[in-house]
Structures are given as C-alpha cells and as structure tokens.
Design a protein around this motif. Sequence first.
Motif, short mmCIF file in Angstrom:
data_model
loop_
_atom_site.label_atom_id
_atom_site.label_comp_id
_atom_site.label_asym_id
_atom_site.label_seq_id
_atom_site.Cartn_x
_atom_site.Cartn_y
_atom_site.Cartn_z
N TYR A 1 0.84 -1.05 -0.05
CA TYR A 1 0.09 0.13 -0.14
C TYR A 1 0.76 1.36 -0.10
CZ TYR A 1 0.45 0.81 5.12
OH TYR A 1 1.06 1.00 6.33
N GLY A 2 0.50 2.24 -0.60
CA GLY A 2 1.00 3.35 -0.85
C GLY A 2 0.29 4.60 -0.03
N HIS A 3 0.92 5.75 0.16
CA HIS A 3 0.56 6.69 1.02
C HIS A 3 -0.11 8.02 -0.10
CE1 HIS A 3 3.22 5.95 4.60
NE2 HIS A 3 2.64 5.14 4.31
N ALA A 4 -1.53 8.10 -0.03
CA ALA A 4 -2.00 9.23 -0.74
C ALA A 4 -2.66 10.29 0.37
CB ALA A 4 -3.22 8.78 -1.45
N ALA B 1 -3.83 -0.83 -2.98
CA ALA B 1 -4.11 -0.51 -1.78
C ALA B 1 -3.59 0.66 -1.49
CB ALA B 1 -3.92 -1.71 -0.61
N ILE B 2 -4.42 1.80 -0.65
CA ILE B 2 -3.84 2.94 -0.42
C ILE B 2 -4.20 3.47 0.84
CG2 ILE B 2 -4.26 5.47 -1.16
CD1 ILE B 2 -4.81 4.28 -3.99
N ALA C 1 -16.21 0.65 -3.85
CA ALA C 1 -16.14 -0.22 -2.64
C ALA C 1 -14.98 -1.01 -2.72
CB ALA C 1 -17.34 -0.87 -2.42
N GLU C 2 -14.26 -1.32 -3.87
CA GLU C 2 -13.38 -2.55 -3.80
C GLU C 2 -11.90 -1.98 -3.44
OE1 GLU C 2 -14.18 -5.51 -4.79
OE2 GLU C 2 -16.06 -5.00 -4.63
N LEU C 3 -11.62 -0.72 -3.48
CA LEU C 3 -10.20 -0.37 -3.29
C LEU C 3 -9.89 -0.42 -1.65
CD1 LEU C 3 -7.71 1.16 -4.28
CD2 LEU C 3 -8.74 3.24 -3.85
N PRO C 4 -9.06 -1.31 -1.42
CA PRO C 4 -8.74 -1.45 0.14
C PRO C 4 -8.03 0.03 0.56
CG PRO C 4 -7.77 -3.17 -1.06
CD PRO C 4 -8.33 -2.37 -2.29
N LEU C 5 -8.77 0.64 1.65
CA LEU C 5 -8.44 1.88 2.07
C LEU C 5 -7.88 1.36 3.61
CD1 LEU C 5 -11.19 4.06 1.10
CD2 LEU C 5 -9.18 3.83 -0.23
N TYR D 1 -17.47 2.49 5.88
CA TYR D 1 -16.70 2.58 4.65
C TYR D 1 -15.29 1.41 4.66
CZ TYR D 1 -18.69 6.81 5.69
OH TYR D 1 -19.62 8.12 5.81
N ASP D 2 -15.74 0.62 5.34
CA ASP D 2 -14.89 -0.67 5.05
C ASP D 2 -13.53 -0.62 5.14
OD1 ASP D 2 -14.77 -3.45 4.86
OD2 ASP D 2 -14.89 -3.37 2.62
N LEU D 3 -12.79 -0.13 6.07
CA LEU D 3 -11.54 0.14 6.08
C LEU D 3 -10.71 -1.30 6.18
CD1 LEU D 3 -12.25 3.22 6.64
CD2 LEU D 3 -10.04 3.14 8.09
N PHE D 4 -9.36 -1.44 5.41
CA PHE D 4 -8.53 -2.38 5.52
C PHE D 4 -8.13 -2.56 7.04
CE2 PHE D 4 -4.77 -4.77 5.35
CZ PHE D 4 -4.87 -5.88 4.48
N TRP D 5 -7.66 -1.41 7.30
CA TRP D 5 -7.41 -1.25 8.84
C TRP D 5 -7.17 0.39 9.50
CZ3 TRP D 5 -1.75 -3.22 8.27
CH2 TRP D 5 -0.61 -2.37 7.64
#
Length: 414
Positions: free
Chosen positions: A121-124, A146-147, A215-219, A242-246
């Motif tokens: 995952y990167g940092h936006a 993943a972002i 909804a698919e992009l892991p945040l 908003y279904d965060l990855f973490w």
Amino acid sequence: MTTIKSAEVIVTSPGRNFVTLQITTEDGTTGLGDATLNGRELAVAVYLADHVIPLLKGRDAMNIEDTWQYLYRGAYWRRGPVTMAAIAAVDMALWDIKAKVAELPLYQLLGGQSRTGALAYGHASGRDTEELFDSIREHQEMGYKAIRVQTGIPGFDNVYGVAASAGGDGERYDHEPARRGSGGRALPVEESWDTRAYLRHVPTVFEAVRSEFGAELPLLHDGHHRMTPREAAQLGRSLEPYDLFWLEDCTPGEDQAALRYVRDHTTTPLAIGEVFNSVHDYQTLITERLIDYVRSAVTHTGGITHLKKLADFASIYGVKTGFHGPTDVSPVGQAAHLHLDLALHNFGIQEYMQHSEATLQVFQTSLRFEDGLLHPGERIGLGVTLDRDAAREHAYDPAYLPVNRLTDGTVHDW
C-alpha cells in the motif's frame, strides 16, 4: 567455520539519514544490516561502534540465533529502540551472509515462497478533497492496489501524513526542520492538533473517497497514536460504513489493555506496533486478539530473527503482518521485510514508500513492484549492494521528527 573478520558502521544521508552495518567474513563475504533510528541515528551508530562491533570479531557468522541471544541477553540492559536497532543490523547482516554462502535469495532460507508477491500500500494525501483525489489517482497510476488515506483538517496548516502536494510521500516533515536553534542546529517542526476537529472531519473524507473510487479499493488510515481509547472507538465506529482495511495506531500502544475498549466498540480492523521493539510489547494484544495486524519494522524490532518469531506467535492467534515501511527504513531493511513477506504464511500487507533516486544510487536493490505486488528479486542474500563512493557523497544531516501540540500549547503525541 565462517569467521567474522570485521564490521563497519556507514552513515550516509542521500536526502535523509541512514545507518548501515557491514560485516565482512575472513573469506571476504559481506552482509548489510539497517540500523537507522529516525532522529536518533548517531545513538545507534555509537552503540554499534563502541559496544557491539568489538564483540563480533572471531565469531562464527553462521550462528545467527546464538549471536542474537548473546547481544540481547548478554548486555543485561534489554530492549529499547537503540539496542534493538543495533541488534537488528547485526542480525540482517548475518542472514545476508548466510544466504550468500548458500547462494540463495534469503527467502529460500526462510521456507521459500508462500505467495508470488507481497500486496503493497502507498500513501495518498491531500490538504482538501480535490488534492486527495489527485493523489489517490496518482498512486493508482503508479500501480498501487491498496492506499492509505490521510487528510488535511480545516483550520490546520500542518497535519501528520499530508504531503506538501498531491502525490508526495506523506511524511515531508520528518526531515525538513523549519527553525534553527543556537549555533544554527535544526530544531523540530512544531505542529498543532485538535482531536475533536479531526474526529468530525475524517468520516466525511472517507465517505467522499468511497463515493469517488468505489467499494473495492482497500483503504487504510493512520491515527498516529493521537486518540484516547474512547476517541479511537468513536472513530473506528464512524468509519465502519467505509470498510477500512485497517485503522492504524488509533491510541498509544504502551497501554495494551486500552485496546480492549476499542475492540469492544468497533469492528474496524486494528493495526498497531510501529514503535514497539519486542514481541513482549504485543503479548496481551495478540493473545486476547485485540488487534488484527502487527506493525513492527525489522530495523526496530531486533532484525529478521526476532520479527519472524513475532509473526509466528501472531499466526497462532490469527493475527497478520503489516510491517512498517517508511523511507527512514533503508532499502536494506525494506529488502528484509520483503523476504519475510514472501515466506510468512500470515502475511497481510506491506507498507511501501518508495525511496528517492539518490537513495537508490547508494543502495542498489533487486526489488521489483508489479501489479501492486512487491518481490525482493532473485539476487542471493538480501539482494542489496552498497555503493561506498556514492554513500560518501552524502554527509550526515542532523534532523528531528516533529513535535505536536494541542491548540492550547500542551505537548501531544505526534
């Protein structure tokens, strides 16, 4: 017997400071280890030079576990970031040597591949929604699947994780001191903070991001230790739609029991531990399943030997890895992460902040990043070589991490 002949500390600053240990055996095999402790680099360099290196000469480089225990238990004064970064550097260098002697990439000695690559995952970030959207799109164009999303807060100029411009690395302040003390020495940047304003604003940002990107992009999101357990629970609950990855570092991790309150009040997945130095820091969090991801960095947690033990312990309780990967972990430490990521069964995700061109001229790596996945490459050892001439061109540059204050001037967690 593969005997250690010498060891040397190399400090270089190709845009930021790095501390590297190079160990050389009698037959000329070399191994590299990362000992960088951001803002306290020279403390580790001196610890290595004055206390650790004198103990290494003549030891068998193949006996990695024994050397780890010798440096950890033998010193009596255990743990802490300086000690564990120094031990980590030795440990990484010895694994690098062992894999080179075996003529294999390191992950093969750790059990081989469990996957074809490590999800990164990167940092936006952005000071407003438009700038944040631009940053997310830029990271998607770079290949991230993943972002992490960090946002400015209305009324505050400097907020952790928000880069100077869209697409920045999100941590510009950790090496850009804005003021000088006596003698011209750099002093920490001081930022302002208001938790209530943050708690009001962040859910609206994630609502906008989900509406724009689906909804698919892991945040992911980093709270950077700034909330009380009650505030962290409030944020976790408000972000559930908003279904965060973490949600990372939602509250200071020193009080492990505090995570019980957060866990009881939200189903948002929790990640913590980038400031931890030992498996012992996680014991309650893992055994009571109060977190979902361990966030330690190999450089600050005793190296490959200790981080693998942490990951194996976590796996028993269904907790996955999400190793800390900022740009103040050098490409040597980054490579160590990737070899572990590839081999560990309970891998979760890998933070990937891309190093500068100048850094990659000093540390030449075999890493590849394709279709959102990281791989350490097939070079033997860690897969990183150090260009000594390039390193000498970049002198140490004193710098600090920022300091954070509430609007009334009270020092707060940064």
